[in-house]
Design a protein around this motif. Structure first.
Motif, PDB file in Angstrom:
ATOM      1  N   ASP A   1       0.845  -1.191   0.000  1.00  0.00           N
ATOM      2  CA  ASP A   1       0.000   0.000   0.000  1.00  0.00           C
ATOM      3  C   ASP A   1       0.879   1.238   0.000  1.00  0.00           C
ATOM      4  O   ASP A   1       1.801   1.352   0.809  1.00  0.00           O
ATOM      5  CB  ASP A   1      -0.900   0.033   1.243  1.00  0.00           C
ATOM      6  CG  ASP A   1      -1.988  -1.036   1.192  1.00  0.00           C
ATOM      7  OD1 ASP A   1      -2.370  -1.434   0.076  1.00  0.00           O
ATOM      8  OD2 ASP A   1      -2.430  -1.466   2.270  1.00  0.00           O
TER       9      ASP A   1
ATOM     10  N   MET B   1       0.894   5.296   0.520  1.00  0.00           N
ATOM     11  CA  MET B   1       0.105   6.393   1.076  1.00  0.00           C
ATOM     12  C   MET B   1       0.860   7.698   0.904  1.00  0.00           C
ATOM     13  O   MET B   1       2.039   7.788   1.228  1.00  0.00           O
ATOM     14  CB  MET B   1      -0.197   6.154   2.553  1.00  0.00           C
ATOM     15  CG  MET B   1      -1.290   7.073   3.116  1.00  0.00           C
ATOM     16  SD  MET B   1      -0.688   8.723   3.589  1.00  0.00           S
ATOM     17  CE  MET B   1       0.134   8.351   5.128  1.00  0.00           C
TER      18      MET B   1
ATOM     19  N   PHE C   1      -3.577   4.338   8.401  1.00  0.00           N
ATOM     20  CA  PHE C   1      -2.126   4.172   8.310  1.00  0.00           C
ATOM     21  C   PHE C   1      -1.484   4.703   9.579  1.00  0.00           C
ATOM     22  O   PHE C   1      -1.751   5.836   9.990  1.00  0.00           O
ATOM     23  CB  PHE C   1      -1.572   4.933   7.101  1.00  0.00           C
ATOM     24  CG  PHE C   1      -1.847   4.278   5.786  1.00  0.00           C
ATOM     25  CD1 PHE C   1      -0.891   3.463   5.191  1.00  0.00           C
ATOM     26  CD2 PHE C   1      -3.066   4.463   5.143  1.00  0.00           C
ATOM     27  CE1 PHE C   1      -1.140   2.852   3.968  1.00  0.00           C
ATOM     28  CE2 PHE C   1      -3.327   3.853   3.923  1.00  0.00           C
ATOM     29  CZ  PHE C   1      -2.363   3.044   3.336  1.00  0.00           C
TER      30      PHE C   1
ATOM     31  N   ARG D   1       3.839   0.597   2.520  1.00  0.00           N
ATOM     32  CA  ARG D   1       3.664  -0.368   3.604  1.00  0.00           C
ATOM     33  C   ARG D   1       3.557  -1.780   3.032  1.00  0.00           C
ATOM     34  O   ARG D   1       2.687  -2.062   2.207  1.00  0.00           O
ATOM     35  CB  ARG D   1       2.398  -0.033   4.403  1.00  0.00           C
ATOM     36  CG  ARG D   1       2.157  -0.939   5.595  1.00  0.00           C
ATOM     37  CD  ARG D   1       0.947  -0.485   6.389  1.00  0.00           C
ATOM     38  NE  ARG D   1      -0.292  -0.605   5.621  1.00  0.00           N
ATOM     39  CZ  ARG D   1      -1.468  -0.151   6.044  1.00  0.00           C
ATOM     40  NH1 ARG D   1      -1.551   0.507   7.197  1.00  0.00           N
ATOM     41  NH2 ARG D   1      -2.556  -0.312   5.308  1.00  0.00           N
TER      42      ARG D   1
ATOM     43  N   MET E   1       7.545  -0.460   6.868  1.00  0.00           N
ATOM     44  CA  MET E   1       7.324   0.732   6.062  1.00  0.00           C
ATOM     45  C   MET E   1       8.624   1.344   5.606  1.00  0.00           C
ATOM     46  O   MET E   1       9.632   1.319   6.314  1.00  0.00           O
ATOM     47  CB  MET E   1       6.528   1.778   6.852  1.00  0.00           C
ATOM     48  CG  MET E   1       5.075   1.421   7.101  1.00  0.00           C
ATOM     49  SD  MET E   1       4.180   2.784   7.884  1.00  0.00           S
ATOM     50  CE  MET E   1       4.993   2.847   9.477  1.00  0.00           C
TER      51      MET E   1
END
Length: 314
Positions: A133, A135, A177, A252, A258
């Motif tokens: 993911d 962000m 998040f 992530r 991360m």
């Protein structure tokens, strides 16, 4: 070709991103010329819709960087026909997919998102086979260029394909998040958004890559969610939203690890990445459409990010 012999034509070179890029390129020893319609600010006065005038402006150009916000494939096609590398900062999926089909030296994803987000995701994918993911958190209080604002509003109500085969409406599907405290952001939910690199990375690596967007103001983020369901309310949005100029970008992995970067001023961050991309084109001449992660890694950005007060953690 050396940096000193590089003559870089920056389309929109006095705009929010372009002005930073021209300054950074000149500080790096390159010849950077700002192109645009405003004769009081442009080094090269140019109407981008005038293809003949554009062709003439390319006579001394070794590289072209499009920071103007316009998404006209003809600009890249003209450069390709003359073997001039064309670098673009756009995040618009349809336009980027058009650039990928051009037969010539085009570099895609030259900015903060896509760009830095792409490199963060690729680093995450290198050590993890699960979904990733992405962000991006943007400062809603920053003074953005008109192109950035127009791009965000263009997404309202629009849908795009998800890796699972369904379609997703922009600014829906909130996901929380946990953002590192050092980033200057608090943990919060982010909304799905159609950044072009998620599609490229999903195809290339064969695993789901999904992009999310939030603003540093929770109220402003919620406003995007409301507007995507009722775009007719857009005229009621105030020109200046609450928030700061802080941004954060992270990737992530499925295991929760991360990679992230954070700083102030998304326009500056985009220009910083674009400067590194120009350097890379000097060292690695292009022949075909290429994404930024094919010629750069996070490690290549470490020094230029640090010099511009951008924190990188990976």
């Amino acid at each position: 070709m050396t940096r000193k012999s590089m003559n870089v034509l920056v389309l929109g070179g006095y705009g929010a991103v372009g002005a930073h890029l021209v300054r950074l390129l000149r500080a790096d020893g390159m010849v950077a010329r700002a192109a645009g319609r405003d004769s009081t600010r442009a080094d090269v006065v140019l109407d981008f819709s005038d293809v003949n005038g554009y062709e003439a402006a390319l006579n001394d150009a070794a590289v072209v960087v499009n920071c103007a916000g316009g998404e006209d494939l003809r600009l890249a096609q003209v450069c390709a026909s003359r073997g001039i590398p064309f670098l673009d900062i756009s995040a618009t999926t349809e336009y980027v997919q058009g650039l990928e089909k051009i037969a010539g030296p085009v570099l895609l994803g030259v900015g903060l998102a896509p760009g830095l987000t792409t490199l963060l995701a690729v680093d995450a994918l290198s050590g993890n086979h699960g979904p990733v993911d992405i962000m991006i958190g943007l400062g809603s209080g920053e003074h953005h260029g008109p192109a950035a604002t127009a791009w965000t509003y263009h997404l309202l109500g629009q849908r795009f394909p998800d890796p699972d085969g369904t379609t997703v409406r922009n600014f829906t599907g909130p996901v929380r998040f946990e953002v590192p405290k050092e980033s200057g952001y608090r943990p919060a939910r982010a909304l799905r958004a159609d950044f072009a690199d998620q599609h490229r990375l999903t195809r290339e690596f064969g695993v789901p890559v999904r992009s999310y967007l939030r603003l540093d103001s929770r109220l402003a983020t919620a406003g995007l969610g409301l507007l995507t369901r009722a775009p007719v309310l857009r005229p009621l949005v105030p020109k200046h939203l609450p928030g700061s100029d802080k941004w954060v970008a992270l990737a992530r992995s499925a295991d929760g690890s991360m990679r992230w970067a954070a700083g102030r001023g998304q326009s500056l961050a985009t220009a910083v990445v674009a400067t590194a991309a120009v350097r890379a084109v000097v060292a690695h001449p292009l022949a075909t459409p290429t994404w930024i992660h094919e010629i750069l890694e996070l490690a290549d950005l470490r020094n230029i990010l640090r010099d511009n007060q951008i924190t990188l953690n990976y």
